[in-house]
Design a protein around this motif. Sequence first.
Motif, PDB file in Angstrom:
ATOM      1  N   GLU A   4      -1.505  -1.058  -7.227  1.00  0.00           N
ATOM      2  CA  GLU A   4      -0.464  -0.607  -6.318  1.00  0.00           C
ATOM      3  C   GLU A   4      -0.798  -0.889  -4.855  1.00  0.00           C
ATOM      4  O   GLU A   4       0.081  -0.861  -4.000  1.00  0.00           O
ATOM      5  CB  GLU A   4      -0.198   0.884  -6.499  1.00  0.00           C
ATOM      6  N   ASN A   8      -6.929  -0.840  -8.030  1.00  0.00           N
ATOM      7  CA  ASN A   8      -5.616  -0.221  -7.924  1.00  0.00           C
ATOM      8  C   ASN A   8      -4.582  -1.299  -7.595  1.00  0.00           C
ATOM      9  O   ASN A   8      -4.470  -1.733  -6.451  1.00  0.00           O
ATOM     10  CB  ASN A   8      -5.632   0.856  -6.839  1.00  0.00           C
ATOM     11  N   LYS A  37      -4.798  10.478  -3.278  1.00  0.00           N
ATOM     12  CA  LYS A  37      -4.362   9.364  -4.119  1.00  0.00           C
ATOM     13  C   LYS A  37      -4.045   8.151  -3.259  1.00  0.00           C
ATOM     14  O   LYS A  37      -3.523   8.283  -2.153  1.00  0.00           O
ATOM     15  CB  LYS A  37      -3.138   9.765  -4.936  1.00  0.00           C
ATOM     16  N   THR A  38      -4.370   6.983  -3.792  1.00  0.00           N
ATOM     17  CA  THR A  38      -4.088   5.754  -3.056  1.00  0.00           C
ATOM     18  C   THR A  38      -3.210   4.848  -3.887  1.00  0.00           C
ATOM     19  O   THR A  38      -3.200   4.962  -5.106  1.00  0.00           O
ATOM     20  CB  THR A  38      -5.396   5.004  -2.698  1.00  0.00           C
ATOM     21  N   ARG A  73       6.314   4.530  -4.886  1.00  0.00           N
ATOM     22  CA  ARG A  73       7.528   5.217  -5.335  1.00  0.00           C
ATOM     23  C   ARG A  73       8.679   4.232  -5.447  1.00  0.00           C
ATOM     24  O   ARG A  73       8.608   3.116  -4.936  1.00  0.00           O
ATOM     25  CB  ARG A  73       7.928   6.293  -4.320  1.00  0.00           C
ATOM     26  N   GLN A 119       2.035   9.490  -1.302  1.00  0.00           N
ATOM     27  CA  GLN A 119       0.916   8.923  -2.035  1.00  0.00           C
ATOM     28  C   GLN A 119       1.417   8.198  -3.281  1.00  0.00           C
ATOM     29  O   GLN A 119       2.376   8.638  -3.902  1.00  0.00           O
ATOM     30  CB  GLN A 119      -0.058  10.030  -2.421  1.00  0.00           C
ATOM     31  N   LYS A 120       0.746   7.106  -3.580  1.00  0.00           N
ATOM     32  CA  LYS A 120       1.115   6.238  -4.696  1.00  0.00           C
ATOM     33  C   LYS A 120       2.449   5.553  -4.383  1.00  0.00           C
ATOM     34  O   LYS A 120       3.146   5.906  -3.449  1.00  0.00           O
ATOM     35  CB  LYS A 120       1.201   7.001  -6.019  1.00  0.00           C
TER      36      LYS A 120
END
Length: 143
Positions: free
Chosen positions: A61, A59, A101-102, A121, A118-119
Amino acid sequence: MHDPSGAALASGASLSHPLLRRLVDDLGWPLLASLDEVSAFTTRPGTHCLLVPGNPVRNLETADAAVILPELRMAFQGVFDCALVDDAVEAEVRETFKALKTPGFLFFAEGTYLGSIQKIRDWDDYMVHLPRLLGLRTPERMQ
């Protein structure tokens, strides 16, 4: 402060990423490796944020979150403190708080779960969502 012995790295594969390691080694954020540690951190007086990083290899992010969260803390004038959730308990924390979500930022006030972001932005999204979540005025108006 940097720990040359590497003791902070003893737990959690996620700390193999230098930006996550920086949060613990340089910024002094606790690395929470058990649910008891998570509970002790989130039930203290004040407002708290847990960074649930996810796997930094899978991931991309995750690295962004490790940069954004310290900036958010500064933008909100340190109104919340932060800790990093270790791989050992990440799945349990995500499931417990339904923040699947991560990466995820989970917010608490003296043991009460306030919610999560989450996630990754846009910055403006954080500036709108966080004051509501934390019951604060916008950072520009905080004095």
